[in-house]
Design a protein around this motif. Structure first.
Motif, PDB file in Angstrom:
ATOM      1  N   VAL A 217      27.754  68.941  -1.543  1.00  0.00           N
ATOM      2  CA  VAL A 217      27.277  68.717  -2.897  1.00  0.00           C
ATOM      3  C   VAL A 217      28.426  68.964  -3.866  1.00  0.00           C
ATOM      4  CG1 VAL A 217      26.433  71.085  -3.122  1.00  0.00           C
ATOM      5  CG2 VAL A 217      25.495  69.305  -4.586  1.00  0.00           C
ATOM      6  N   GLY A 218      28.586  68.044  -4.808  1.00  0.00           N
ATOM      7  CA  GLY A 218      29.668  68.145  -5.782  1.00  0.00           C
ATOM      8  C   GLY A 218      30.986  67.586  -5.300  1.00  0.00           C
ATOM      9  N   ALA A 219      31.066  67.145  -4.034  1.00  0.00           N
ATOM     10  CA  ALA A 219      32.334  66.655  -3.498  1.00  0.00           C
ATOM     11  C   ALA A 219      32.599  65.233  -3.973  1.00  0.00           C
ATOM     12  CB  ALA A 219      32.326  66.708  -1.977  1.00  0.00           C
ATOM     13  N   MET A 220      33.845  64.907  -4.169  1.00  0.00           N
ATOM     14  CA  MET A 220      34.251  63.572  -4.578  1.00  0.00           C
ATOM     15  C   MET A 220      34.280  62.643  -3.369  1.00  0.00           C
ATOM     16  SD  MET A 220      34.420  64.040  -7.734  1.00  0.00           S
ATOM     17  CE  MET A 220      35.049  62.442  -8.263  1.00  0.00           C
ATOM     18  N   PRO A 221      34.215  61.330  -3.584  1.00  0.00           N
ATOM     19  CA  PRO A 221      34.229  60.404  -2.441  1.00  0.00           C
ATOM     20  C   PRO A 221      35.540  60.499  -1.674  1.00  0.00           C
ATOM     21  CG  PRO A 221      34.452  59.207  -4.509  1.00  0.00           C
ATOM     22  CD  PRO A 221      34.118  60.614  -4.872  1.00  0.00           C
ATOM     23  N   SER A 222      35.463  60.134  -0.386  1.00  0.00           N
ATOM     24  CA  SER A 222      36.671  60.122   0.431  1.00  0.00           C
ATOM     25  C   SER A 222      37.655  59.101  -0.131  1.00  0.00           C
ATOM     26  CB  SER A 222      36.311  59.771   1.876  1.00  0.00           C
ATOM     27  OG  SER A 222      35.819  58.446   1.938  1.00  0.00           O
ATOM     28  N   PRO A 223      38.956  59.265   0.159  1.00  0.00           N
ATOM     29  CA  PRO A 223      39.948  58.306  -0.365  1.00  0.00           C
ATOM     30  C   PRO A 223      39.636  56.854  -0.007  1.00  0.00           C
ATOM     31  CG  PRO A 223      41.031  60.250   0.526  1.00  0.00           C
ATOM     32  CD  PRO A 223      39.585  60.388   0.875  1.00  0.00           C
ATOM     33  N   SER A 224      39.101  56.640   1.210  1.00  0.00           N
ATOM     34  CA  SER A 224      38.818  55.256   1.610  1.00  0.00           C
ATOM     35  C   SER A 224      37.667  54.677   0.798  1.00  0.00           C
ATOM     36  CB  SER A 224      38.507  55.209   3.105  1.00  0.00           C
ATOM     37  OG  SER A 224      37.395  56.045   3.403  1.00  0.00           O
ATOM     38  N   LEU A 225      36.615  55.493   0.510  1.00  0.00           N
ATOM     39  CA  LEU A 225      35.496  55.007  -0.291  1.00  0.00           C
ATOM     40  C   LEU A 225      35.941  54.768  -1.742  1.00  0.00           C
ATOM     41  CD1 LEU A 225      32.562  54.300  -0.704  1.00  0.00           C
ATOM     42  CD2 LEU A 225      32.043  56.745  -0.953  1.00  0.00           C
ATOM     43  N   ALA A 226      36.748  55.674  -2.285  1.00  0.00           N
ATOM     44  CA  ALA A 226      37.237  55.487  -3.654  1.00  0.00           C
ATOM     45  C   ALA A 226      38.058  54.201  -3.760  1.00  0.00           C
ATOM     46  CB  ALA A 226      38.069  56.689  -4.075  1.00  0.00           C
ATOM     47  N   ALA A 227      38.884  53.938  -2.752  1.00  0.00           N
ATOM     48  CA  ALA A 227      39.684  52.707  -2.779  1.00  0.00           C
ATOM     49  C   ALA A 227      38.796  51.468  -2.675  1.00  0.00           C
ATOM     50  CB  ALA A 227      40.699  52.730  -1.634  1.00  0.00           C
ATOM     51  N   LEU A 228      37.738  51.558  -1.841  1.00  0.00           N
ATOM     52  CA  LEU A 228      36.821  50.428  -1.701  1.00  0.00           C
ATOM     53  C   LEU A 228      36.118  50.134  -3.028  1.00  0.00           C
ATOM     54  CD1 LEU A 228      35.322  48.389   0.130  1.00  0.00           C
ATOM     55  CD2 LEU A 228      33.636  50.194   0.579  1.00  0.00           C
ATOM     56  N   MET A 229      35.647  51.184  -3.731  1.00  0.00           N
ATOM     57  CA  MET A 229      34.931  50.994  -4.997  1.00  0.00           C
ATOM     58  C   MET A 229      35.857  50.425  -6.078  1.00  0.00           C
ATOM     59  SD  MET A 229      32.626  54.489  -4.891  1.00  0.00           S
ATOM     60  CE  MET A 229      31.593  54.095  -6.279  1.00  0.00           C
ATOM     61  N   GLN A 230      37.084  50.861  -6.066  1.00  0.00           N
ATOM     62  CA  GLN A 230      38.037  50.341  -7.049  1.00  0.00           C
ATOM     63  C   GLN A 230      38.381  48.875  -6.749  1.00  0.00           C
ATOM     64  OE1 GLN A 230      41.676  52.556  -7.233  1.00  0.00           O
ATOM     65  NE2 GLN A 230      42.438  51.469  -9.011  1.00  0.00           N
ATOM     66  N   ARG A 231      38.420  48.538  -5.482  1.00  0.00           N
ATOM     67  CA  ARG A 231      38.805  47.176  -5.095  1.00  0.00           C
ATOM     68  C   ARG A 231      37.663  46.177  -5.268  1.00  0.00           C
ATOM     69  NH1 ARG A 231      40.045  48.387  -0.324  1.00  0.00           N
ATOM     70  NH2 ARG A 231      38.195  47.619   0.777  1.00  0.00           N
ATOM     71  N   GLU A 232      36.421  46.568  -4.920  1.00  0.00           N
ATOM     72  CA  GLU A 232      35.305  45.630  -4.880  1.00  0.00           C
ATOM     73  C   GLU A 232      34.548  45.515  -6.205  1.00  0.00           C
ATOM     74  OE1 GLU A 232      34.600  43.631  -2.411  1.00  0.00           O
ATOM     75  OE2 GLU A 232      36.239  44.391  -1.173  1.00  0.00           O
ATOM     76  N   GLY A 233      34.642  46.526  -7.094  1.00  0.00           N
ATOM     77  CA  GLY A 233      33.931  46.429  -8.367  1.00  0.00           C
ATOM     78  C   GLY A 233      32.588  47.132  -8.341  1.00  0.00           C
ATOM     79  N   PRO A 234      31.584  46.652  -9.134  1.00  0.00           N
ATOM     80  CA  PRO A 234      30.296  47.348  -9.246  1.00  0.00           C
ATOM     81  C   PRO A 234      29.569  47.477  -7.919  1.00  0.00           C
ATOM     82  CG  PRO A 234      30.544  45.737 -11.014  1.00  0.00           C
ATOM     83  CD  PRO A 234      31.673  45.482 -10.063  1.00  0.00           C
ATOM     84  N   GLU A 235      29.655  46.481  -7.048  1.00  0.00           N
ATOM     85  CA  GLU A 235      29.006  46.528  -5.739  1.00  0.00           C
ATOM     86  C   GLU A 235      29.996  46.042  -4.689  1.00  0.00           C
ATOM     87  OE1 GLU A 235      24.256  45.853  -6.593  1.00  0.00           O
ATOM     88  OE2 GLU A 235      25.472  44.136  -5.985  1.00  0.00           O
ATOM     89  N   GLY A 236      29.791  46.535  -3.479  1.00  0.00           N
ATOM     90  CA  GLY A 236      30.709  46.089  -2.441  1.00  0.00           C
ATOM     91  C   GLY A 236      30.308  46.584  -1.069  1.00  0.00           C
ATOM     92  N   PHE A 237      31.068  46.113  -0.073  1.00  0.00           N
ATOM     93  CA  PHE A 237      30.798  46.450   1.323  1.00  0.00           C
ATOM     94  C   PHE A 237      32.135  46.491   2.049  1.00  0.00           C
ATOM     95  CE2 PHE A 237      30.099  45.258   5.745  1.00  0.00           C
ATOM     96  CZ  PHE A 237      29.066  46.112   6.116  1.00  0.00           C
ATOM     97  N   GLY A 238      32.303  47.487   2.889  1.00  0.00           N
ATOM     98  CA  GLY A 238      33.551  47.571   3.653  1.00  0.00           C
ATOM     99  C   GLY A 238      33.564  48.797   4.544  1.00  0.00           C
ATOM    100  N   GLU A 239      34.671  48.943   5.275  1.00  0.00           N
ATOM    101  CA  GLU A 239      34.810  50.057   6.219  1.00  0.00           C
ATOM    102  C   GLU A 239      35.445  51.251   5.508  1.00  0.00           C
ATOM    103  OE1 GLU A 239      37.073  51.057  10.416  1.00  0.00           O
ATOM    104  OE2 GLU A 239      36.185  49.056  10.118  1.00  0.00           O
ATOM    105  N   THR A 240      34.845  52.431   5.692  1.00  0.00           N
ATOM    106  CA  THR A 240      35.360  53.672   5.092  1.00  0.00           C
ATOM    107  C   THR A 240      35.383  54.757   6.151  1.00  0.00           C
ATOM    108  OG1 THR A 240      33.157  54.425   4.408  1.00  0.00           O
ATOM    109  CG2 THR A 240      34.402  53.082   2.828  1.00  0.00           C
ATOM    110  N   THR A 241      36.017  55.865   5.781  1.00  0.00           N
ATOM    111  CA  THR A 241      36.068  57.038   6.652  1.00  0.00           C
ATOM    112  C   THR A 241      35.557  58.234   5.865  1.00  0.00           C
ATOM    113  OG1 THR A 241      37.980  56.162   7.823  1.00  0.00           O
ATOM    114  CG2 THR A 241      37.520  58.508   8.083  1.00  0.00           C
ATOM    115  N   THR A 242      34.565  58.947   6.408  1.00  0.00           N
ATOM    116  CA  THR A 242      34.017  60.115   5.719  1.00  0.00           C
ATOM    117  C   THR A 242      34.997  61.274   5.759  1.00  0.00           C
ATOM    118  OG1 THR A 242      32.981  61.068   7.685  1.00  0.00           O
ATOM    119  CG2 THR A 242      31.714  59.418   6.450  1.00  0.00           C
ATOM    120  N   THR A 243      34.696  62.284   4.956  1.00  0.00           N
ATOM    121  CA  THR A 243      35.552  63.473   4.956  1.00  0.00           C
ATOM    122  C   THR A 243      35.500  64.202   6.286  1.00  0.00           C
ATOM    123  OG1 THR A 243      33.705  64.688   3.970  1.00  0.00           O
ATOM    124  CG2 THR A 243      35.400  63.847   2.474  1.00  0.00           C
ATOM    125  N   GLU A 244      34.438  63.942   7.106  1.00  0.00           N
ATOM    126  CA  GLU A 244      34.385  64.541   8.447  1.00  0.00           C
ATOM    127  C   GLU A 244      35.175  63.739   9.463  1.00  0.00           C
ATOM    128  OE1 GLU A 244      30.560  65.571   6.305  1.00  0.00           O
ATOM    129  OE2 GLU A 244      31.647  63.714   6.734  1.00  0.00           O
TER     130      GLU A 244
END
Length: 737
Positions: free
Chosen positions: A219-246
């Protein structure tokens, strides 16, 4: 004469043609099917997950809308309109308690000042707000705002829902509901998501509000680097491969189209999604089965001929192993025909090789049996030799001990009439002691147990001290102030003593010792004018037990071990030793070369401490002569000495009066000295007591066992006057003399 088939084909050629005919169409079909199905399933998976993320975003908006509606209704209450904050506090607190996930309600005025918190008693001092940015935003916009997830002063995580409210006189207020993220966690749990999916609801700053996996820690954790990059690249909505902090790989769909700026992400394990490829493999498998059936049909036409030929080869191979004659079966396959020829050649060589192998095995078995017997005999002889040398050293040192002690007594009394005789006795006793030490050292060398205590050593000091301790020899010395090497000073002293003793035994009347430095090496040269050496002797002079030819009188004495020990000690120091001589009567030169080392930063020179006097001593030795002589010498040194010849007598003496120093023999008749040391320590009860082991057993394992038994010092018989003085001086524990 062997007949040759008309047509011959490579087995590789036949197999390649058969595989190509059966599998080429199937490969094309499988590639097309897998590609088409893969593209369709990937698009379908992306659509489903995006729909799920949108639905969950709408559900989260609905929950937030409900909180906004309740706060708006609360803001229209009469108590707030009349400005009666005390009654309004009670109403807000009742509303907060009615909502299981509301931690409380906060009321602030138009400037952002906190008027009350339902989490605190009315009128209690207000602390700082956890998310002041959202408060400023609602005051500026006068629209409902959902703030960021934050941790409050009480350590609980929550997010604020803020709405503006207006009093009867137009006063501006802000009502805030502090909501636990558990509300959103239950929202996630109510959704129908695939097993193993990771669902996350994030606030406007993209910090995690609720997460289906590891909620308490994330709780309160920021998105993983891969998810943040996906959101910045795809815009308001998107789909792609990410890696969780685990570290888990997911295929993630997300949406940020919430009315409150929140984001929702739904991710499925990539391996589960990719498992759908197994379904596509069904089509490919069907094609494989069809191709295999075709291959089997074609192979059946050749099966009988191949099987017949291979069976003939198998029978020939079995016959070759058993010694039976071979039968030839021609084949149109080149490799099989070559195998048949090779089997025939092997048969022709088998008989001769079998005879040779039998003769070789018989010889090898005989040699192995002899080797095993010789090895067992050698091991037994080595063990017996080690035991013999240990016992020999002990038995020779025991009678030497009272002799050396008696000589020390005579030296202390300094009777002038016997001075010459004492000198003769001292030289012969020292000679005998060196013989015993050489025997034990050569045993350690042969068994590989000779070790060094290496440290920076000033070789010039070693040379000066060794020459000063060689009485009765005419020795000239040329050494610089300091020549530093890395080594064991006691072993280097032993090297020089052996070289000087060798020169004296073989007729040197003017020995010269020179120490110099060149090319990063220290050179120690011992030159004498003795009987010299022949070329044959120089070739073997460093071998154990080898000596120059002597008369029956053996005036030079010795066991032929001194120079062998010198070479081993020098080798362990990383150096070299060499001998030169012009021949008989021309003297000899022995040179030791050692690598130089850097001197220590601070050279600690420990001043020799004379033995303390006036101590209470207990001397325990079953050799009555040794005990009596040792006691007399210690009393002459000024100590109060009590003597015990058994362990029982020693313990009685300790019970009557605790000594300050106890010198114990190890080989006692009723109890060994190690056990006696433990009993004395127990009787001392922690009182200051110095225990000294005095024994004829002087090998490394004997010294280690003495220190394990809590002895402070280990002395090897015969103990000199200097040894007894060290026994009465406090020294670091673990010293071997």
């Amino acid at each position: 004469m062997r007949s040759r088939p008309r047509f011959m084909f490579s087995l590789r050629y036949l197999l390649i043609m058969l595989t190509a005919i059966g599998l080429l169409p199937l490969a094309l079909l499988g590639a097309w099917s897998i590609h088409t199905a893969g593209e369709y399933q990937e698009r379908e998976q992306e659509r489903l997950m995006l729909d799920l993320a949108r639905a969950l975003s709408s559900a989260a908006d609905a929950e937030l809308d409900g909180a906004v509606a309740m706060l708006t209704t609360l803001g229209r209450s009469d108590a707030l309109q009349d400005g009666d904050l005390r009654i309004f506090y009670d109403a807000a607190r009742t509303l907060a308690k009615a909502q299981s996930d509301w931690l409380g309600v906060i009321l602030t005025d138009g400037t952002g000042k906190v008027l009350f918190r339902t989490m605190d008693p009315y009128g209690a001092p207000a602390g700082p707000l956890a998310d002041p940015d959202s408060l400023r935003q609602v005051l500026a916009m006068r629209q409902p705002v959902v703030g960021r997830i934050a941790r409050g002063a009480r350590g609980r995580s929550a997010f604020p829902v803020r709405v503006p409210a207006t009093g009867a006189k137009g006063e501006l207020y802000t009502l805030t509901a502090v909501i636990s993220p558990d509300r959103m966690v239950r929202l996630i749990e109510r959704q129908r998501v695939p097993d193993g999916a990771v669902t996350t609801i994030r606030d406007s700053a993209r910090a995690a509000v609720a997460r289906s996996l590891d909620q308490a820690n994330r709780v309160g954790a920021m998105p993983s680097p891969s998810l943040a990059a996906l959101m910045q690249r795809e815009g308001p909505e998107g789909f792609g491969e990410t890696t969780t902090t685990e570290g888990q790989k997911l295929l993630t769909a997300y949406t940020t189209l919430s009315r409150y700026g929140w984001a929702v992400g739904v991710g499925r394990p990539a391996e589960e999604v990719h498992a759908a490829a197994l379904d596509r493999m069904g089509v490919y498998g069907a094609g494989i089965i069809v191709s295999l059936l075709g291959c089997i049909a074609l192979a059946s036409l050749l099966a009988n001929r191949l099987v017949t030929t291979i069976e003939a080869l198998r029978q020939n191979a079995a016959a070759l192993g058993s010694g039976a004659p071979l039968t030839h079966t021609p084949s149109s396959i080149i490799e099989i025909e070559k195998i048949g020829k090779a089997l025939e050649q092997a048969e022709s060589q088998r008989s001769a090789q079998e005879r040779e192998r039998k003769l070789l095995l018989d010889s090898l078995n005989q040699a192995l049996a002899s080797h095993q017997t010789a090895l067992a005999d050698a091991r037994e002889a080595g063990r017996a030799k080690d035991e013999f040398l240990a016992v020999l050293g002990h038995e020779l040192r025991n009678p030497l001990s009272p002799i050396v002690t008696s000589l020390d007594l005579l030296d202390l009394r300094d009777d002038g009439a016997s001075r010459k005789e004492r000198g003769v006795m001292r030289r012969q006793v020292n000679h005998l002691r060196r013989l015993v030490d050489d025997l034990l050292d050569v045993s350690r060398i042969i068994s590989g147990k000779l070790e060094l205590d290496a440290r920076p050593v000033n070789l010039a000091d070693v040379v000066r001290h060794a020459v000063a301790a060689a009485p009765g020899q005419q020795i000239s010395v040329s050494v610089p102030d300091a020549v530093w090497v890395q080594g064991d000073d006691s072993r280097l002293t032993q090297v020089l003593n052996n070289l000087l003793s060798n020169a004296a035994r073989f007729g040197s009347s003017a020995t010269q010792v020179t120490l110099s430095r060149d090319d990063g090496q220290a050179r120690l040269l011992v030159s004498d004018n003795g009987i010299g050496m022949s070329g044959e002797l120089m070739a073997r002079v460093f071998e154990p037990f080898h000596q120059a030819p002597q008369s029956l009188a053996r005036r030079t004495g010795g066991l032929g071990l001194g120079l062998a020990i010198v070479r081993k000690i020098v080798d362990l120091h990383g150096g070299q030793v060499a001998v030169r001589s012009a021949g008989a009567g021309a003297g000899s030169q022995l040179e030791v070369v050692l690598p130089l080392s850097t001197p220590p930063d601070v050279e600690h020179q420990a001043a020799a401490q004379p033995g303390l006097t006036g101590l209470r001593l207990l001397l325990v030795d079953d050799n009555v002569d040794a005990a009596a002589a040792g006691a007399a010498l210690l009393e002459l040194m000024g100590h109060e000495v009590r003597v015990a010849n058994t362990a029982a007598a020693a313990l009685d003496a300790v019970r009557r009066e605790l000594p300050e120093v106890a010198i114990l023999d190890i080989g006692l008749p009723d109890m060994d000295g190690y056990a006696l040391a433990g009993e004395i320590r127990r009787l001392a009860g922690g009182a200051p007591l110095r225990l000294v082991a005095l024994t004829g057993y002087g090998q490394k394992e004997d010294v280690e066992r003495a220190f394990t038994a809590n002895f402070d010092l280990h002395l090897t018989k015969p103990a000199t006057l200097a040894d007894l003085q060290r026994a009465t001086v406090p020294m670091p524990r673990g010293v071997d003399v």
